[in-house]
Enzyme design. Structure first.
Site, PDB file in Angstrom:
ATOM      1  N   GLY A   4       0.935  -1.069   0.000  1.00  0.00           N
ATOM      2  CA  GLY A   4      -0.026   0.170  -0.018  1.00  0.00           C
ATOM      3  C   GLY A   4       0.877   1.283  -0.098  1.00  0.00           C
ATOM      4  N   GLN A  17       2.950  10.102   1.736  1.00  0.00           N
ATOM      5  CA  GLN A  17       4.384   9.320   1.967  1.00  0.00           C
ATOM      6  C   GLN A  17       5.180   9.773   0.666  1.00  0.00           C
ATOM      7  OE1 GLN A  17       2.485   5.305   2.432  1.00  0.00           O
ATOM      8  NE2 GLN A  17       4.583   5.088   3.460  1.00  0.00           N
ATOM      9  N   HIS A  39      -2.078   7.499   7.462  1.00  0.00           N
ATOM     10  CA  HIS A  39      -1.156   8.240   6.442  1.00  0.00           C
ATOM     11  C   HIS A  39      -1.794   9.731   6.100  1.00  0.00           C
ATOM     12  CE1 HIS A  39       2.551   6.126   6.500  1.00  0.00           C
ATOM     13  NE2 HIS A  39       1.983   5.115   5.994  1.00  0.00           N
ATOM     14  N   HIS A  47      -4.257   1.654   7.673  1.00  0.00           N
ATOM     15  CA  HIS A  47      -2.809   2.331   7.820  1.00  0.00           C
ATOM     16  C   HIS A  47      -2.727   3.230   6.713  1.00  0.00           C
ATOM     17  CE1 HIS A  47       1.781   1.213   7.769  1.00  0.00           C
ATOM     18  NE2 HIS A  47       1.567   2.045   6.819  1.00  0.00           N
ATOM     19  N   GLU A  48      -3.271   3.124   5.556  1.00  0.00           N
ATOM     20  CA  GLU A  48      -3.273   4.039   4.631  1.00  0.00           C
ATOM     21  C   GLU A  48      -4.017   5.471   5.025  1.00  0.00           C
ATOM     22  OE1 GLU A  48      -0.725   3.439   2.920  1.00  0.00           O
ATOM     23  OE2 GLU A  48      -0.620   1.411   3.035  1.00  0.00           O
ATOM     24  N   CYS A  58       6.154  -0.214   7.408  1.00  0.00           N
ATOM     25  CA  CYS A  58       5.687   1.237   6.758  1.00  0.00           C
ATOM     26  C   CYS A  58       7.043   1.425   5.996  1.00  0.00           C
ATOM     27  CB  CYS A  58       5.091   1.946   7.731  1.00  0.00           C
ATOM     28  SG  CYS A  58       4.974   3.702   6.872  1.00  0.00           S
ATOM     29  N   LEU A  59       6.838   1.662   4.778  1.00  0.00           N
ATOM     30  CA  LEU A  59       7.781   2.241   3.830  1.00  0.00           C
ATOM     31  C   LEU A  59       8.617   3.453   4.308  1.00  0.00           C
ATOM     32  CD1 LEU A  59       6.220   1.362   0.292  1.00  0.00           C
ATOM     33  CD2 LEU A  59       8.166   0.214   1.424  1.00  0.00           C
TER      34      LEU A  59
HETATM   35  O1  GNR Z   1       3.963  -2.618   2.739  1.00  0.00           O
HETATM   36  C1  GNR Z   1       3.297  -2.657   3.611  1.00  0.00           C
HETATM   37  N1  GNR Z   1       3.209  -3.637   4.441  1.00  0.00           N
HETATM   38  C2  GNR Z   1       2.151  -3.569   5.373  1.00  0.00           C
HETATM   39  C3  GNR Z   1       2.147  -4.633   6.371  1.00  0.00           C
HETATM   40  C4  GNR Z   1       1.332  -4.658   7.504  1.00  0.00           C
HETATM   41  C5  GNR Z   1       0.646  -3.593   7.711  1.00  0.00           C
HETATM   42  C6  GNR Z   1       0.388  -2.478   6.678  1.00  0.00           C
HETATM   43  C7  GNR Z   1       1.468  -2.409   5.803  1.00  0.00           C
HETATM   44  S1  GNR Z   1       1.517  -1.067   4.611  1.00  0.00           S
HETATM   45  C8  GNR Z   1       3.009  -1.221   4.181  1.00  0.00           C
HETATM   46  C9  GNR Z   1       3.231  -0.114   2.919  1.00  0.00           C
HETATM   47  C10 GNR Z   1       3.063   1.202   3.439  1.00  0.00           C
HETATM   48  O2  GNR Z   1       4.013   1.836   4.318  1.00  0.00           O
HETATM   49  N2  GNR Z   1       2.022   1.708   3.595  1.00  0.00           N
HETATM   50  O3  GNR Z   1       1.579   3.138   3.989  1.00  0.00           O
HETATM   51 NI    NI Z   2       2.735   3.148   5.625  1.00  0.00          NI
END
Ligand code: GNR
Ligand code: NI
Length: 172
Positions: free
Chosen positions: A45, A50, A141, A137-138, A95-96
């Site tokens: 995601g 980001q 952000h 999670h997104e 998270c990236l």
């Molecule tokens: O790649 C991602 N893996 C992930 C694993 C568990 C819960 C959330 C994520 S999102 C993350 C990519 C990312 O940072 N998206 O904002």
């Molecule tokens: Ni993230």
């Protein structure tokens, strides 16, 4: 075009993104660049926040990185959670924007989400499992919130210290 993914600590990761008026060619272009960036970085995601764009746009592909499965792309503008379950689930998140860090986060197990798709159509979906986790999670952000912000103040401090050391190391 591959975009640069911002890393914590970066104040731009804590800006609340603005709703978009309409999904037009420029937003579709942004979604494409975000997908390309997400695949390049091996994420499932990515939120516009980001990549330093303060618009409420996210992309998700839970099958990213899986050799066997077909791509399963979801592009969402102005995603909103209409309903969430009382039942929760805990997932080890990464998270990236937060390198070398994984931690358990507890969130609602199921959500109902409304968004605009690539055709500017209003869509409503029910999500559970990893999809529910990833959407939340997104959307976090887009509100300037990182998964580590759900952890205790002490854990957040330790992670910030580690990230500072990582950055120093990279700049050597
Ligand atoms: O790649 C991602 N893996 C992930 C694993 C568990 C819960 C959330 C994520 S999102 C993350 C990519 C990312 O940072 N998206 O904002
Ligand atoms: Ni993230």
């Amino acid at each position: 075009m591959i975009l640069t993914v911002l890393k914590e600590p970066d104040p731009r990761l804590h800006i609340k993104a603005k709703a978009i008026e309409k999904v037009d060619d420029s937003i579709r272009h942004l979604m494409d660049d975000m997908l390309e960036t997400m695949y390049q970085e091996d994420g499932i995601g990515l939120a516009a926040t980001q990549v330093g764009v303060d618009k409420r746009v996210i992309v998700i592909d839970l099958n990213a990185g899986s050799e066997e499965d077909e791509p399963d792309v979801h592009c969402m503008a102005n995603p909103e959670i209409l309903w969430h379950s009382e039942e929760t689930s805990t997932c080890k998140e990464g998270c990236l924007s937060v390198p070398e860090t994984r931690a358990d986060v507890t969130r609602p197990a199921r959500v109902k989400v409304r968004y605009l798709d690539r055709q500017n159509q209003i869509i409503e979906i029910d999500a559970d499992g990893l999809m529910a986790t990833c959407i939340q999670h997104e959307i976090d952000h887009l509100d300037g919130v990182l998964f580590i912000n759900h952890l205790s103040k002490l854990k957040q401090e330790l992670i910030h210290k580690k990230l500072k050391k990582l950055k120093k190391f990279q700049n050597l």
